[in-house]
Design a protein around this motif. Structure first.
Motif, PDB file in Angstrom:
ATOM      1  N   ASN B 214       0.889  -1.230  -0.192  1.00  0.00           N
ATOM      2  CA  ASN B 214       0.096  -0.174  -0.199  1.00  0.00           C
ATOM      3  C   ASN B 214       0.713   1.228  -0.084  1.00  0.00           C
ATOM      4  OD1 ASN B 214      -2.789  -0.937  -0.170  1.00  0.00           O
ATOM      5  ND2 ASN B 214      -2.127  -1.872   1.939  1.00  0.00           N
ATOM      6  N   ILE B 215       2.186   1.083  -0.282  1.00  0.00           N
ATOM      7  CA  ILE B 215       2.956   2.455  -0.255  1.00  0.00           C
ATOM      8  C   ILE B 215       3.597   2.737  -1.712  1.00  0.00           C
ATOM      9  CG2 ILE B 215       5.054   3.441   0.431  1.00  0.00           C
ATOM     10  CD1 ILE B 215       5.209   1.326   2.680  1.00  0.00           C
ATOM     11  N   ILE B 216       2.558   3.755  -2.267  1.00  0.00           N
ATOM     12  CA  ILE B 216       2.500   3.979  -3.855  1.00  0.00           C
ATOM     13  C   ILE B 216       3.927   4.230  -4.194  1.00  0.00           C
ATOM     14  CG2 ILE B 216       1.895   5.545  -5.192  1.00  0.00           C
ATOM     15  CD1 ILE B 216      -0.916   5.437  -4.135  1.00  0.00           C
ATOM     16  N   SER B 217       4.658   4.931  -3.288  1.00  0.00           N
ATOM     17  CA  SER B 217       5.923   5.421  -3.732  1.00  0.00           C
ATOM     18  C   SER B 217       6.982   4.272  -4.006  1.00  0.00           C
ATOM     19  CB  SER B 217       6.599   6.492  -2.823  1.00  0.00           C
ATOM     20  OG  SER B 217       6.553   5.910  -1.530  1.00  0.00           O
ATOM     21  N   ASP B 218       6.589   3.293  -3.152  1.00  0.00           N
ATOM     22  CA  ASP B 218       7.499   1.952  -3.431  1.00  0.00           C
ATOM     23  C   ASP B 218       7.322   1.321  -4.647  1.00  0.00           C
ATOM     24  OD1 ASP B 218       8.633   2.410  -1.152  1.00  0.00           O
ATOM     25  OD2 ASP B 218       8.040   0.643   0.114  1.00  0.00           O
ATOM     26  N   ILE B 219       6.298   1.747  -5.656  1.00  0.00           N
ATOM     27  CA  ILE B 219       6.046   0.679  -6.823  1.00  0.00           C
ATOM     28  C   ILE B 219       7.081   1.211  -7.731  1.00  0.00           C
ATOM     29  CG2 ILE B 219       4.230   0.491  -8.580  1.00  0.00           C
ATOM     30  CD1 ILE B 219       2.178   1.433  -6.537  1.00  0.00           C
ATOM     31  N   ASP B 220       7.809   0.118  -8.146  1.00  0.00           N
ATOM     32  CA  ASP B 220       8.697   0.335  -9.251  1.00  0.00           C
ATOM     33  C   ASP B 220       8.264  -0.899 -10.340  1.00  0.00           C
ATOM     34  OD1 ASP B 220       9.242  -2.124  -8.195  1.00  0.00           O
ATOM     35  OD2 ASP B 220      11.156  -1.436  -7.371  1.00  0.00           O
ATOM     36  N   ALA B 221       9.188  -0.817 -11.324  1.00  0.00           N
ATOM     37  CA  ALA B 221       8.962  -1.733 -12.535  1.00  0.00           C
ATOM     38  C   ALA B 221       8.747  -3.176 -12.110  1.00  0.00           C
ATOM     39  CB  ALA B 221       9.825  -1.068 -13.639  1.00  0.00           C
ATOM     40  N   VAL B 222       9.723  -3.439 -10.835  1.00  0.00           N
ATOM     41  CA  VAL B 222       9.822  -4.838 -10.692  1.00  0.00           C
ATOM     42  C   VAL B 222       8.480  -5.461 -10.146  1.00  0.00           C
ATOM     43  CG1 VAL B 222      10.998  -6.429  -9.071  1.00  0.00           C
ATOM     44  CG2 VAL B 222      12.319  -4.698 -10.330  1.00  0.00           C
ATOM     45  N   ILE B 223       7.913  -4.302  -9.331  1.00  0.00           N
ATOM     46  CA  ILE B 223       6.517  -4.793  -8.734  1.00  0.00           C
ATOM     47  C   ILE B 223       5.305  -4.798  -9.762  1.00  0.00           C
ATOM     48  CG2 ILE B 223       4.652  -3.464  -7.314  1.00  0.00           C
ATOM     49  CD1 ILE B 223       6.788  -2.825  -5.250  1.00  0.00           C
ATOM     50  N   CYS B 224       5.575  -3.872 -10.802  1.00  0.00           N
ATOM     51  CA  CYS B 224       4.646  -3.933 -11.886  1.00  0.00           C
ATOM     52  C   CYS B 224       4.613  -5.183 -12.484  1.00  0.00           C
ATOM     53  CB  CYS B 224       4.571  -2.663 -12.824  1.00  0.00           C
ATOM     54  SG  CYS B 224       3.471  -2.529 -14.243  1.00  0.00           S
ATOM     55  N   ALA B 225       6.111  -5.509 -12.636  1.00  0.00           N
ATOM     56  CA  ALA B 225       6.082  -6.909 -13.617  1.00  0.00           C
ATOM     57  C   ALA B 225       5.678  -8.232 -12.489  1.00  0.00           C
ATOM     58  CB  ALA B 225       7.649  -7.183 -13.768  1.00  0.00           C
ATOM     59  N   GLN B 226       5.926  -8.034 -11.351  1.00  0.00           N
ATOM     60  CA  GLN B 226       5.185  -9.156 -10.388  1.00  0.00           C
ATOM     61  C   GLN B 226       3.868  -9.137 -10.633  1.00  0.00           C
ATOM     62  OE1 GLN B 226       6.767  -7.842  -6.685  1.00  0.00           O
ATOM     63  NE2 GLN B 226       8.893  -9.209  -6.739  1.00  0.00           N
ATOM     64  N   ALA B 227       3.193  -8.054 -10.742  1.00  0.00           N
ATOM     65  CA  ALA B 227       1.656  -7.897 -10.699  1.00  0.00           C
ATOM     66  C   ALA B 227       1.276  -8.446 -12.041  1.00  0.00           C
ATOM     67  CB  ALA B 227       1.166  -6.643 -10.493  1.00  0.00           C
ATOM     68  N   ALA B 228       1.995  -8.342 -13.173  1.00  0.00           N
ATOM     69  CA  ALA B 228       1.513  -8.819 -14.296  1.00  0.00           C
ATOM     70  C   ALA B 228       1.843 -10.320 -14.335  1.00  0.00           C
ATOM     71  CB  ALA B 228       2.518  -8.147 -15.623  1.00  0.00           C
ATOM     72  N   TYR B 229       2.985 -10.939 -13.881  1.00  0.00           N
ATOM     73  CA  TYR B 229       3.130 -12.278 -13.815  1.00  0.00           C
ATOM     74  C   TYR B 229       2.196 -12.867 -12.988  1.00  0.00           C
ATOM     75  CZ  TYR B 229       7.763 -11.827 -16.009  1.00  0.00           C
ATOM     76  OH  TYR B 229       8.677 -11.502 -16.908  1.00  0.00           O
ATOM     77  N   GLN B 230       1.412 -12.258 -11.869  1.00  0.00           N
ATOM     78  CA  GLN B 230       0.485 -12.731 -11.230  1.00  0.00           C
ATOM     79  C   GLN B 230      -0.710 -12.538 -11.966  1.00  0.00           C
ATOM     80  OE1 GLN B 230       0.799 -11.897  -7.059  1.00  0.00           O
ATOM     81  NE2 GLN B 230       2.863 -12.197  -7.360  1.00  0.00           N
ATOM     82  N   GLY B 231      -0.939 -12.162 -13.040  1.00  0.00           N
ATOM     83  CA  GLY B 231      -2.205 -11.996 -13.719  1.00  0.00           C
ATOM     84  C   GLY B 231      -2.925 -10.825 -13.946  1.00  0.00           C
ATOM     85  N   ASP B 232      -2.303  -9.895 -13.180  1.00  0.00           N
ATOM     86  CA  ASP B 232      -2.956  -8.476 -13.234  1.00  0.00           C
ATOM     87  C   ASP B 232      -3.042  -7.805 -14.394  1.00  0.00           C
ATOM     88  OD1 ASP B 232      -4.050  -6.428 -11.405  1.00  0.00           O
ATOM     89  OD2 ASP B 232      -2.525  -5.202 -12.488  1.00  0.00           O
ATOM     90  N   GLN B 233      -4.324  -7.649 -15.049  1.00  0.00           N
ATOM     91  CA  GLN B 233      -4.307  -7.053 -16.437  1.00  0.00           C
ATOM     92  C   GLN B 233      -4.064  -5.568 -16.613  1.00  0.00           C
ATOM     93  OE1 GLN B 233      -5.172  -9.221 -18.808  1.00  0.00           O
ATOM     94  NE2 GLN B 233      -4.533  -7.546 -20.179  1.00  0.00           N
ATOM     95  N   VAL B 234      -3.982  -4.779 -15.541  1.00  0.00           N
ATOM     96  CA  VAL B 234      -3.511  -3.452 -15.730  1.00  0.00           C
ATOM     97  C   VAL B 234      -2.133  -3.426 -15.788  1.00  0.00           C
ATOM     98  CG1 VAL B 234      -3.124  -1.240 -14.470  1.00  0.00           C
ATOM     99  CG2 VAL B 234      -5.389  -2.316 -14.368  1.00  0.00           C
ATOM    100  N   ALA B 235      -1.305  -4.029 -14.976  1.00  0.00           N
ATOM    101  CA  ALA B 235      -0.057  -4.299 -14.950  1.00  0.00           C
ATOM    102  C   ALA B 235       0.408  -4.759 -16.428  1.00  0.00           C
ATOM    103  CB  ALA B 235       0.734  -5.178 -14.038  1.00  0.00           C
ATOM    104  N   LYS B 236      -0.443  -5.891 -17.038  1.00  0.00           N
ATOM    105  CA  LYS B 236      -0.035  -6.551 -18.100  1.00  0.00           C
ATOM    106  C   LYS B 236      -0.155  -5.330 -19.406  1.00  0.00           C
ATOM    107  CE  LYS B 236      -1.708 -11.235 -17.774  1.00  0.00           C
ATOM    108  NZ  LYS B 236      -2.573 -12.169 -18.192  1.00  0.00           N
ATOM    109  N   ASP B 237      -1.115  -4.648 -19.214  1.00  0.00           N
ATOM    110  CA  ASP B 237      -1.216  -3.387 -20.346  1.00  0.00           C
ATOM    111  C   ASP B 237      -0.253  -2.619 -20.185  1.00  0.00           C
ATOM    112  OD1 ASP B 237      -3.643  -4.765 -20.956  1.00  0.00           O
ATOM    113  OD2 ASP B 237      -5.075  -3.542 -19.754  1.00  0.00           O
ATOM    114  N   ILE B 238       0.248  -2.048 -19.081  1.00  0.00           N
ATOM    115  CA  ILE B 238       1.351  -1.369 -18.807  1.00  0.00           C
ATOM    116  C   ILE B 238       2.432  -1.554 -19.534  1.00  0.00           C
ATOM    117  CG2 ILE B 238       2.876  -0.130 -17.309  1.00  0.00           C
ATOM    118  CD1 ILE B 238       0.628  -0.028 -15.137  1.00  0.00           C
TER     119      ILE B 238
END
Lengths: 324, 324
Positions: B214-238
């Motif tokens: 829940n710490i927005i400033s901690d979000i980086d490309a690695v976290i976005c990739a993790q989300a995408a690998y876990q199936g998150d569509q928003v992260a995949k679209d990014i």
């Protein structure tokens, strides 16, 4: 024995051939209609006629010719001397160099017209004093040629520097190449004409329509320029918009080539006062400081001889570099 | 006498130095913290320590060293050996080459890191078998380097090939350079992170937010990739969106450079399965056929040694070309 070079500018409507001395000075020239509608053999015959014509007029023998350079619109395979296709000439995969060489026995070199023009401006035009330049022609299409350390940058198979088909806005208008948002789709003469026809058809500019005697299909970039010069805001905006995207293209050239000089040529530059300020301001906004500070933007100097002088430079390139 | 070369990869957090033989094989290496926060003199001292360290370990004398190559983030004036600025190091207009040369008496050459990496991949990596390539790093930023006829294409003052700052959509997001719509603003790791933070802040992806506690400033490309690998569509679209614009950038590289090979490197490539297919499909759609048919796209081969091997290639370039 005095040595000579030949240059041939192959256009859709005319062939222009010149004989030059070993300094690149034109001694004689010859001009014929291309007669494209009569087919491949006739075009090549007309090319050969102009060559024989300049040799006869100057009383120069074939064996005094070091090389013939031909500048032609592409796409072509310059290394193999083949014209692959040409929207203005009715031919496909023509082994032009082989045909000319076997007919005349003169070493022949083929380059696309924008590359030839870049060489022409380097050795005989605005780029004489620099070793690195990018030439951009804004004409029916947008083409480019880069000189790096005095030599033409050809790429692996002579297809380098297709600046007209770099994408600068994928949401932009359709380009003749089938993609959206190429530089050419924003800044070429045909693109300006298209915008002007659209504006006239939508009833946005009575002036443009008037100047074309109400025939929308007659509207071209020249009519759009006339309307702009007569104060028509829609026509002015069309050129300003083209200038903005040209400026983005110039910034990209600067950021990629880190060159000394950009030379702008082509028919649309006759109306440069309608868009060049906008282009330069945009370029300055988007180019990186380290490269921007050392680049000069100039207009081409060879005018209507650019095709011919470019072709002569193609024939002479090796000698010009050696003797520089 | 056996000759040796030194390479130094100057990063914001670490300095990595290697001693190589005259084939480019690394014999010893040394690594230290940059200690950027302690200032210019300390950084240079640390650099010199790593150099002395590899020489001592290998029992090689300074006069057996032909050259030291340094790869550093820019902007820099490579010819004058000056680092103009560096977002990760607290210095401005540092005459680095002069300082190192006077401290050690070893001929020193400076290049920006992406240019050095291009040289590294040409001589020791994925580009060994070609004479023409463009290297693109997709990392915190997007950088580039081109090899033309075996040699690094530097431009007039070593600022060529700033591919990350070519405009591919002027209506695109703001780039760190202050412009809108640079390739870097779409495809760099920081840009992916920014999109992910925006999505999380707008409540569009609970997954991204969860992964960052829940710490927005901690979000980086690695976290976005993790989300995408876990199936998150928003992260995949990014990542798909980044891939689309990267593909446009690749098409522009092909249309401008008409090169044999494009090599993709940088940290973001670790998640290449999230965006590379999209990038290649887009590239094929927008590149011109004559250039597309002969280009190969490869991933970089030097991995975490790319900075070091690039710096060694900078030191060895003249020799490598001569002996090739």
């Amino acid at each position: 024995m005095q040595e000579y070079y030949l240059g041939l500018d192959l256009g859709g409507t005319k062939i222009l051939t010149g004989l030059a001395d070993d300094k690149g000075k034109i001694i004689t020239r010859s001009r014929r209609d291309t007669e494209a509608e009569l087919g491949e053999d006739k075009i090549i015959k007309n090319m050969i006629k102009t060559i024989k014509d300049v040799l006869n007029k100057a009383n120069v023998n074939k064996n005094q010719i070091r090389a013939l350079g031909i500048g032609s619109p592409g796409p072509l395979d310059a290394q193999k001397g083949i014209i692959i296709e040409n929207s203005n000439l009715p031919w496909k995969n023509v082994p032009l160099v082989k045909k000319i060489e076997s007919a005349l026995g003169i070493k022949t070199l083929l380059k696309n017209d924008a590359n030839a023009a870049a060489l022409g401006e380097k050795w005989f035009g605005a780029g004489k004093d620099v070793d690195n330049l990018v030439y951009l022609t804004i004409s029916t299409g947008v083409g480019g040629g880069a000189i790096i350390n005095k030599k033409l940058f050809t790429g692996v198979n002579d297809n380098a520097c297709e600046l007209g088909h770099t994408i600068i806005d994928p949401n932009g208008p359709l380009c003749g190449c089938g993609n959206h948002g190429c530089l050419e789709a924003f800044a070429a003469g045909t693109s300006i004409a298209k915008r002007a026809r659209e504006a006239a058809a939508a009833g946005k500019s009575k002036k443009i329509l008037d100047l074309a005697d109400n025939i929308i299909s007659d509207i071209d970039a020249v009519i759009c320029a006339q309307a702009a010069y007569q104060g028509d805001q829609v026509a002015k905006d069309i050129f300003q918009n083209a200038g903005y995207y040209l400026g983005l293209g110039l910034a990209n050239v600067i950021n990629i080539f880190n060159t000394e000089m950009i030379i702008l040529g082509g028919g649309v530059m006759k109306a440069s006062d309608l868009f060049l300020d906008k282009a330069l301001a945009t370029m300055k906004e988007f180019a990186l400081a380290g490269s921007l500070e050392l680049v000069t933007v100039k207009e081409a100097e060879l005018g209507s001889d650019i095709g011919l002088m470019g072709a002569i430079a193609v024939a002479m390139e090796a000698r010009l570099i050696k003797n520089d």
